[in-house]
Motif scaffolding. Structure first.
Motif, PDB file in Angstrom:
ATOM      1  N   TRP A 111      18.431  72.811  28.220  1.00  0.00           N
ATOM      2  CA  TRP A 111      17.813  74.128  28.329  1.00  0.00           C
ATOM      3  C   TRP A 111      16.303  73.955  28.330  1.00  0.00           C
ATOM      4  CZ3 TRP A 111      18.322  78.857  29.822  1.00  0.00           C
ATOM      5  CH2 TRP A 111      17.467  79.870  29.349  1.00  0.00           C
ATOM      6  N   HIS A 112      15.670  74.447  29.389  1.00  0.00           N
ATOM      7  CA  HIS A 112      14.215  74.377  29.515  1.00  0.00           C
ATOM      8  C   HIS A 112      13.648  75.692  28.996  1.00  0.00           C
ATOM      9  CE1 HIS A 112      10.212  73.861  31.136  1.00  0.00           C
ATOM     10  NE2 HIS A 112      10.518  72.636  31.553  1.00  0.00           N
ATOM     11  N   GLU A 136      10.615  76.805  28.354  1.00  0.00           N
ATOM     12  CA  GLU A 136       9.463  77.406  29.021  1.00  0.00           C
ATOM     13  C   GLU A 136       9.862  78.110  30.310  1.00  0.00           C
ATOM     14  OE1 GLU A 136       5.228  75.981  30.975  1.00  0.00           O
ATOM     15  OE2 GLU A 136       6.098  74.820  29.321  1.00  0.00           O
ATOM     16  N   ASP A 137      10.730  77.463  31.113  1.00  0.00           N
ATOM     17  CA  ASP A 137      11.162  78.055  32.391  1.00  0.00           C
ATOM     18  C   ASP A 137      12.365  78.974  32.244  1.00  0.00           C
ATOM     19  OD1 ASP A 137       9.150  76.712  33.652  1.00  0.00           O
ATOM     20  OD2 ASP A 137      10.419  75.065  34.367  1.00  0.00           O
ATOM     21  N   ARG A 138      12.992  78.979  31.048  1.00  0.00           N
ATOM     22  CA  ARG A 138      14.170  79.807  30.796  1.00  0.00           C
ATOM     23  C   ARG A 138      15.271  79.525  31.805  1.00  0.00           C
ATOM     24  NH1 ARG A 138      14.444  81.476  26.033  1.00  0.00           N
ATOM     25  NH2 ARG A 138      15.724  83.289  26.611  1.00  0.00           N
ATOM     26  N   ARG A 139      15.646  78.265  31.869  1.00  0.00           N
ATOM     27  CA  ARG A 139      16.705  77.880  32.790  1.00  0.00           C
ATOM     28  C   ARG A 139      17.414  76.645  32.266  1.00  0.00           C
ATOM     29  NH1 ARG A 139      13.274  76.259  38.097  1.00  0.00           N
ATOM     30  NH2 ARG A 139      12.725  78.453  37.805  1.00  0.00           N
ATOM     31  N   PHE A 140      18.677  76.457  32.739  1.00  0.00           N
ATOM     32  CA  PHE A 140      19.427  75.248  32.414  1.00  0.00           C
ATOM     33  C   PHE A 140      19.086  74.164  33.423  1.00  0.00           C
ATOM     34  CE2 PHE A 140      22.144  78.492  30.420  1.00  0.00           C
ATOM     35  CZ  PHE A 140      22.269  77.934  29.153  1.00  0.00           C
ATOM     36  N   VAL A 141      19.051  72.918  32.939  1.00  0.00           N
ATOM     37  CA  VAL A 141      18.741  71.785  33.801  1.00  0.00           C
ATOM     38  C   VAL A 141      19.737  70.661  33.549  1.00  0.00           C
ATOM     39  CG1 VAL A 141      16.278  72.312  33.988  1.00  0.00           C
ATOM     40  CG2 VAL A 141      17.100  70.885  32.101  1.00  0.00           C
ATOM     41  N   ASP A 142      19.912  69.795  34.568  1.00  0.00           N
ATOM     42  CA  ASP A 142      20.794  68.647  34.396  1.00  0.00           C
ATOM     43  C   ASP A 142      19.978  67.430  33.959  1.00  0.00           C
ATOM     44  OD1 ASP A 142      19.585  67.615  36.695  1.00  0.00           O
ATOM     45  OD2 ASP A 142      21.266  68.138  38.006  1.00  0.00           O
ATOM     46  N   VAL A 143      20.620  66.275  33.897  1.00  0.00           N
ATOM     47  CA  VAL A 143      19.958  65.081  33.377  1.00  0.00           C
ATOM     48  C   VAL A 143      18.822  64.608  34.273  1.00  0.00           C
ATOM     49  CG1 VAL A 143      21.944  64.284  32.047  1.00  0.00           C
ATOM     50  CG2 VAL A 143      21.748  63.652  34.465  1.00  0.00           C
ATOM     51  N   ARG A 151      23.339  84.881  30.073  1.00  0.00           N
ATOM     52  CA  ARG A 151      22.323  85.591  30.865  1.00  0.00           C
ATOM     53  C   ARG A 151      21.671  84.717  31.927  1.00  0.00           C
ATOM     54  NH1 ARG A 151      21.266  87.204  25.327  1.00  0.00           N
ATOM     55  NH2 ARG A 151      22.209  89.277  25.011  1.00  0.00           N
ATOM     56  N   HIS A 152      22.016  83.441  31.961  1.00  0.00           N
ATOM     57  CA  HIS A 152      21.383  82.534  32.920  1.00  0.00           C
ATOM     58  C   HIS A 152      22.459  81.675  33.570  1.00  0.00           C
ATOM     59  CE1 HIS A 152      17.282  83.456  31.462  1.00  0.00           C
ATOM     60  NE2 HIS A 152      17.855  83.544  30.281  1.00  0.00           N
TER      61      HIS A 152
END
Length: 382
Positions: free
Chosen positions: A211-212, A214-221, A249-250
């Motif tokens: 979970w990022h 600052e950007d409010r988003r999920f990210v992969d490896v 919500r995301h």
């Protein structure tokens, strides 16, 4: 409907494992007298039976969607142990009609009357590889002119094409806590169907999703934005995780959040309230057995037949487990039919909103659990 015996194919173990059932040894407790995949027996259906069952399954699915609408309209989330903070998100997911992929109805059926709904596995159903692929190749090898209730593979591909997904690859996520390999294999098969549909895909463990903030988003490896995810990870676990509030919500999740209402056994009681006396339902209540002399108490969020209690005039039986903290549903008990001492449960699949196939598990007991075996089926030629 009847049960027939036969001779297993030479080298069947290597054959089914090569078709994706590599987990057949790990998923089954050791020391049992029969394997998980058992092709020494199979069930035979008439086409008229299959057509009638298909119709009943699609009606049940429509009834379940009506039940979701009812829960959202009346706000009965507490009956489903949905956390208060997530209830508006469940409603929004339903109101948007967030896209769904598949589900499996578990049915009691003896060949002489309407099928009875035992439960609906609508969030993270497995036994898909067995039903879609392994039993199909068994049919081709053993009854090459035969037929089978099985359009799963083609319907899954078509359904992926119909889903409105955001740009970028769809991530396919399993939990590394699964030691049997069943979830990973099921996920790999579903990823294959998505790729056949033309989707870009990539696999990831749930534990590796980041979970990022600052950007409010999920990210992969690799730091890529995760926009859509197919998960074999139950919504009740997600809602209890630290990232649960962000998850609702995301990103686009498959299965969607509203499926948390269908994968909960409180659904059985709501269905009985909405459709009392329906031919395909058993009586079910949330506040106790209400005078039923024979009933089964099922935890709202139980799995693999654990933590259940069967009560009949002749006595009580219980299965071990740690489920039930969220509550129970009390469903009228009808013993599974006996065929040569084995008791089958029909797993009837839905893809999108359409009936798509059948898988059968059987055991000597009244509750289908991890000791049950999967057996193939065919449709008798008229």
């Amino acid at each position: 409907m009847r049960r027939e015996t036969g001779t297993p194919r030479d080298g069947w173990e290597k054959t089914v494992e090569g078709q994706g059932l590599a987990f057949q040894r790990a998923v089954h407790p050791k020391g049992l007298p029969r394997p998980y995949w058992d092709e020494s027996v199979h069930y035979v259906f008439g086409m008229d039976e299959v057509l009638a069952l298909e119709e009943q399954v699609e009606e049940l699915h429509s009834m379940c969607l009506r039940a979701v609408q009812h829960v959202v309209e009346t706000g009965r989330y507490a009956d489903f142990a949905i956390p208060e903070w997530a209830r508006e998100d469940v409603a929004r997911s339903w109101e948007r009609r967030d896209g769904h992929l598949y589900g499996r109805f578990d049915l009691r059926y003896d060949g002489t009357g309407p099928a009875k709904l035992l439960e609906y596995n609508a969030d993270t159903p497995t036994t898909l590889v067995e039903a879609a692929i392994v039993q199909w190749f068994w049919l081709q090898d053993t009854h090459p002119d035969g037929d089978q209730w099985n359009s799963l593979h083609e319907r899954l591909i078509d359904r992926w094409r119909a889903l409105d997904l955001p740009p970028g690859p769809t991530h396919f996520a399993w939990t590394s806590a699964d030691e049997s390999g069943e979830d990973a294999t099921t996920l790999a098969y579903l990823q294959d169907t998505a790729m056949e549909a033309g989707l870009a895909t990539t696999a990831i463990a749930m534990e590796d999703i980041g979970w990022h903030e600052e950007d409010r988003r999920f990210v992969d490896v690799d730091g890529r934005w995760i926009r859509s995810v197919f998960k074999l990870y139950p919504w009740e676990w997600m809602l209890g995780d630290a990232f649960g509030r962000s998850a609702v919500r995301h990103a686009t999740w498959i299965e969607p959040l509203w499926k948390a209402l269908l994968s909960n056994k409180a659904l059985l009681a709501v269905l009985w309230e909405l459709y009392p006396g329906h031919d395909n339902l058993l009586p079910a209540h949330l506040d106790g057995p209400r005078g039923m002399s024979s009933y089964i108490a099922k935890p709202l969020l139980g799995r693999e037949g654990a933590s259940m209690r069967i009560v009949t005039p002749s006595g009580t039986q219980e299965t071990r487990g740690s489920y039930g903290a969220e509550g129970y549903v009390y469903q009228g008990f009808q013993a599974l039919p006996s065929f040569d001492g084995q008791r089958p449960v029909l797993g009837a699949w839905v893809v999108g909103d359409e009936s798509a196939g059948l898988g059968i598990r059987e055991t000597t007991g009244y509750i289908t659990d991890d000791t049950s075996s999967f057996v193939p089926h065919r449709i008798e030629q008229q």
